[in-house]
Structure formats: structure tokens, C-alpha cells
Design a protein around this motif. Structure first.
Motif, short mmCIF file in Angstrom:
data_model
loop_
_atom_site.label_atom_id
_atom_site.label_comp_id
_atom_site.label_asym_id
_atom_site.label_seq_id
_atom_site.Cartn_x
_atom_site.Cartn_y
_atom_site.Cartn_z
N LEU A 135 0.86 -1.22 0.09
CA LEU A 135 0.07 0.08 -0.01
C LEU A 135 0.89 1.18 0.04
CD1 LEU A 135 -2.51 1.61 0.46
CD2 LEU A 135 -2.59 0.92 2.72
N ARG A 192 1.05 3.77 -3.15
CA ARG A 192 0.72 5.29 -2.98
C ARG A 192 1.85 6.20 -3.58
NH1 ARG A 192 -1.30 5.15 3.21
NH2 ARG A 192 -3.51 4.86 3.02
N GLU A 203 -8.48 4.40 5.62
CA GLU A 203 -9.04 3.62 4.62
C GLU A 203 -10.47 3.17 4.88
OE1 GLU A 203 -7.34 3.35 1.84
OE2 GLU A 203 -5.54 4.18 2.51
N ALA A 262 -7.06 -1.85 -0.07
CA ALA A 262 -6.48 -0.66 -0.02
C ALA A 262 -5.36 -0.77 -0.99
CB ALA A 262 -6.43 -0.04 0.98
N ASN A 287 -4.90 1.10 -4.85
CA ASN A 287 -3.84 2.33 -5.35
C ASN A 287 -3.05 1.87 -6.01
OD1 ASN A 287 -3.49 4.77 -3.19
ND2 ASN A 287 -4.74 3.04 -2.17
#
Length: 430
Positions: free
Chosen positions: A41, A45, A112, A193, A197
Motif C-alpha cells: 500500500l 501510493r 481506509e 486498499a 492504489n
């Protein structure tokens, strides 16, 4: 009774998006537990091309989904003992890393919008013998005097009895920053999540061999589905038994996979559960062969411990379940012949000093060895190692630690029965 984890059985199974295994990525992560998913994650990002390679059929199905559901601060070993070995400043920093780890979990749940019953009601470390209170008092005094944790609070037997409906305990030490959550639902939210991303998550993709390219951080990862070339690799495998010993042997000689076992009761009902554990904290005893327990949102009792020094398997889990049933009856006799709906075991990636290890060796990054305190630290270290791989070496709170091999440990832990005898003897003589 299901020989399966309550957390994974009562959570939706994460469904990875269908992708061909990429030939090239910026970062390959070996292991789809909390460390790997958290790192994926954070890396995705910032725009990195990330592939998580998980040997099993679902993410977070090993230690991340087979634990007691605690999100606790505090070291796995006594702070004063650690300070005596490495000094107050370093020990304080490591203790605060666990505070930060619980904060990291709380932030991810919030940011999230992960529905996982996360709450911070604290952890109560319980004395099962009167003489253990002196050790808890010493721990509390050192934590306060060294400016490490001024929120800890000693509770006498009467105050413990007011919130824990058991006559077994002589008092306890309350760590107010600790929390708890539903591990399966958190794993689903974290994986979702990461994928949202841009991270690719590949299950049933066991890495059998890792081959270094040149002298930098680039490697080829060989799997049954093909070869992936990555500019950086993070090993987030814990005590996994997957993968070839050639590529993972250095790590396996430094980690002992110790079984920890858990049973979960039938739903007790809101009134009965509230009477049993009024403050709904996480609880753990301080013996070497200890128990840990908590309630779930649907009012079940989760009760675990190192019932047997054995590696988890269906037969071993069932035998350990019988031992835990006896421990549960001794602690809460008022539950009588309560039905047990779940029983399972998992592997704790225990290190010799019972502290995590993370860093870089031969161009490979790694984070593991959480030693039974991994749910919060694994999530935190996924983020921290993503920052390290982005150029911030100081982001790793465990950097610069020596990690010698465990003498005589080259494969399966043949010495576990002897270790169990040693710790049981220590508990009897304490």
C-alpha cells in the motif's frame, strides 16, 4: 468444532484482480501478510509498480490471520531487561516503536475506512501468582522512571476481579495504549486498499528461488507461474514453510517457528460476555507457558496460549485444543461445558532475543521475527520498510542490529520439546 481460524472464516475472502504475472516491477514483495500488504500500500501510493507474491491461496492466512486478535503496545520481553542489555535510550526507542505501531494500525483503519471492530481499550498483563506482582511493580516503576510509558497503571486483585470474572489473578499491569481488532476483516481492507492504489496481488504464487542481478538490489524471482524481475525485493515471509531453503536458509536459521494455539467459544450473549470481561480489553498472563484472551464483537471468548511446543497441524491443533479447554475451565469455571466453535494453531516467528529484525542483506530487504507481538509491528514495518526502500534508512527502528544464527538450528526445530520442558520447569519454580 472447526479446525480453522475464526478470523479468516468470519471475514470475506479477498479476491485479487486477475493479472498475468508481470515480467518487470519496481518492487516485488514475498509474502502477503500484514507486512507485505502494508508495504504494498505504501509503495503503490508513491507510484511504484508493486507485485505481492503470496504462496498461499489467500492473503494474510498465516500468522496475520491466525493470531489472538490483539494489537498491543509494549515489548515482548521485559523493558528493564532490554534496557540492561542495550541501554535506556535504545530500549526506550524500541518500546516507543510499538506505540507508533498501534498508532499506524489506528490510522490505516481510519483513513481506509476498514470495518474491523478496532478499539483501544488497553491490555492487562495478569499475575497468576502473588510473587509475580513484584515483577509487575518493578516493570511499572522502570517504565515511569525512565520516561518510557507514564500511562501504565498497577491494578490490585480487587480491581482486576471487578473486570475479570475469575479468582485466578492477584493483580495486573494495565497498558492503556493497546488495542484489538478483527484480523480477517482488517486483512481484507488492507489488501483492498493496496490493490485500489495500484499494487498487484498474486496468490498461489510461491517463490522457489531468488537470483541476484549484479551487486545492487535487482533480483529475479522464480515462481511456478514464471519469473519476475524486480529492482527491489522485500522479504516479508515470517515463519513460512514455503519456498526453497537455498534462498531463505539464512533467515530460517535465525527464526524458530513455534506453534501458538487458540480456541473460540460459541457466542456467549452480550450480558454473559460483559459479566465475564467487563472492560473488554486484551488480557495476557505473564507465565512462560501463558494464556491470552479477549472477547469478540459477537460476544465470543477467544482463548489462546502456547499449549504445546509443537508446529501447527490439524492433529497438533486438536490436541492443543484439549489443553486449552482445560486452561479455559480453570480460568473461567462458570462457563461450564461451553461449546468451542473454532480451534486452530499458527506459527510464531520467534527470534532468539524475541525482538523484530529488519534491514538489508545481499541486496534483499527484510522485516520479520515479530515473536508473538506482530499484528501491530508487521503493519508498521511494512510502511517503515517502504520508506527505507525509498531512501530513508532512518525509518527503520530496528536498523543496525546484529542477527546471529541460532546454534544447531538448520531446518525443522527438532529442539522444541526440550524448550517446552525448560519453560514449564521455570514456571513451576518461579
Amino acid at each position: 468444532m472447526k479446525l480453522d481460524s475464526y478470523w479468516t472464516d468470519s471475514a470475506p475472502a479477498f479476491a485479487p484482480e486477475a493479472h498475468e504475472l508481470p515480467a518487470q516491477v519496481d518492487v516485488a514483495i514475498v509474502g502477503g501478510g500484514f507486512t507485505g500488504l502494508s508495504a504494498a500500500l505504501a509503495l503503490a501510493r508513491r507510484g511504484a509498480r508493486v507485485a505481492v507474491l503470496e504462496a498461499g491461496e489467500r492473503v494474510a492466512a498465516e500468522a496475520s490471520g491466525r493470531n489472538g486478535g490483539h494489537v498491543n503496545n509494549g515489548l515482548a520481553v521485559d523493558y528493564a531487561d532490554v534496557a540492561a542489555k542495550v541501554g535506556v535510550e535504545r530500549a526506550r526507542g524500541w518500546y516507543h516503536a510499538y506505540d507508533a505501531a498501534v498508532d499506524t494500525v489506528a490510522r490505516l483503519v481510519r483513513d481506509e475506512a476498514i470495518d474491523c471492530d478496532f478499539m483501544r481499550h488497553g491490555k492487562l498483563k495478569l499475575a497468576t501468582r502473588a510473587n509475580q506482582m513484584a515483577a509487575l511493580e518493578h516493570s511499572a516503576r522502570r517504565l515511569v522512571d525512565d520516561g518510557v510509558d507514564c500511562d501504565v497503571e498497577l491494578l490490585d486483585a480487587a480491581r482486576v476481579r471487578a473486570e475479570v470474572q475469575s479468582d485466578r489473578f492477584h493483580g495486573g499491569l494495565l497498558y492503556k495504549r493497546s488495542g484489538q481488532m478483527h484480523m480477517g476483516r482488517f486483512a481484507h481492507g488492507l489488501a483492498t486498499a493496496a490493490q485500489r492504489n495500484g499494487a498487484q496481488i498474486h496468490t498461489s504464487t510461491e517463490v522457489s528461488r531468488i537470483e541476484r542481478i549484479g551487486q545492487g538490489h535487482a533480483h529475479r524471482l522464480h515462481t511456478g507461474r514464471g519469473v519476475v524481475t524486480a529492482q527491489q525485493v522485500l522479504l516479508a515471509t515470517g515463519a513460512t514453510r514455503h519456498g526453497g531453503y537455498g534462498s531463505f536458509g539464512w533467515l530460517r536459521r535465525r527464526i524458530v517457528p513455534i506453534g501458538s494455539f487458540i480456541v473460540v467459544t460459541e457466542p456467549l450473549g452480550a450480558e454473559r460476555a460483559q459479566a465475564l470481561l467487563a472492560a473488554r480489553r486484551t488480557y495476557t498472563t505473564i507465565a512462560n507457558i501463558h494464556h491470552y484472551f479477549r472477547l469478540t464483537a459477537d460476544h465470543r471468548l477467544v482463548f489462546g496460549g502456547r499449549a504445546r511446543f509443537a508446529v501447527s497441524s490439524p492433529q497438533s491443533d486438536a490436541a492443543s485444543g484439549d489443553i486449552l479447554r482445560a486452561g479455559l475451565a480453570e480460568t473461567f469455571p462458570q462457563l461450564g461445558a461451553v461449546r468451542l466453535d473454532y480451534c486452530w494453531g499458527g506459527l510464531v516467528d520467534m527470534t532468539q532475543d524475541r525482538l523484530p529484525h529488519a534491514g538489508e542483506r545481499d541486496g534483499l530487504y527484510y522485516a520479520m521475527g515479530y515473536s508473538g507481538h506482530g499484528t501491530q509491528m508487521s503493519v508498521h514495518m511494512g510502511e517503515r520498510m517502504a520508506a527505507v526502500m525509498g531512501g530513508n534508512a532512518g525509518a527503520n527502528p530496528w536498523q543496525g542490529r546484529e542477527w546471529p544464527a541460532i546454534p544447531g538450528h538448520f531446518g525443522p526445530p527438532w529442539f522444541l520439546p526440550a524448550v517446552g520442558v525448560y519453560y514449564r520447569l521455570k514456571d513451576r519454580l518461579a
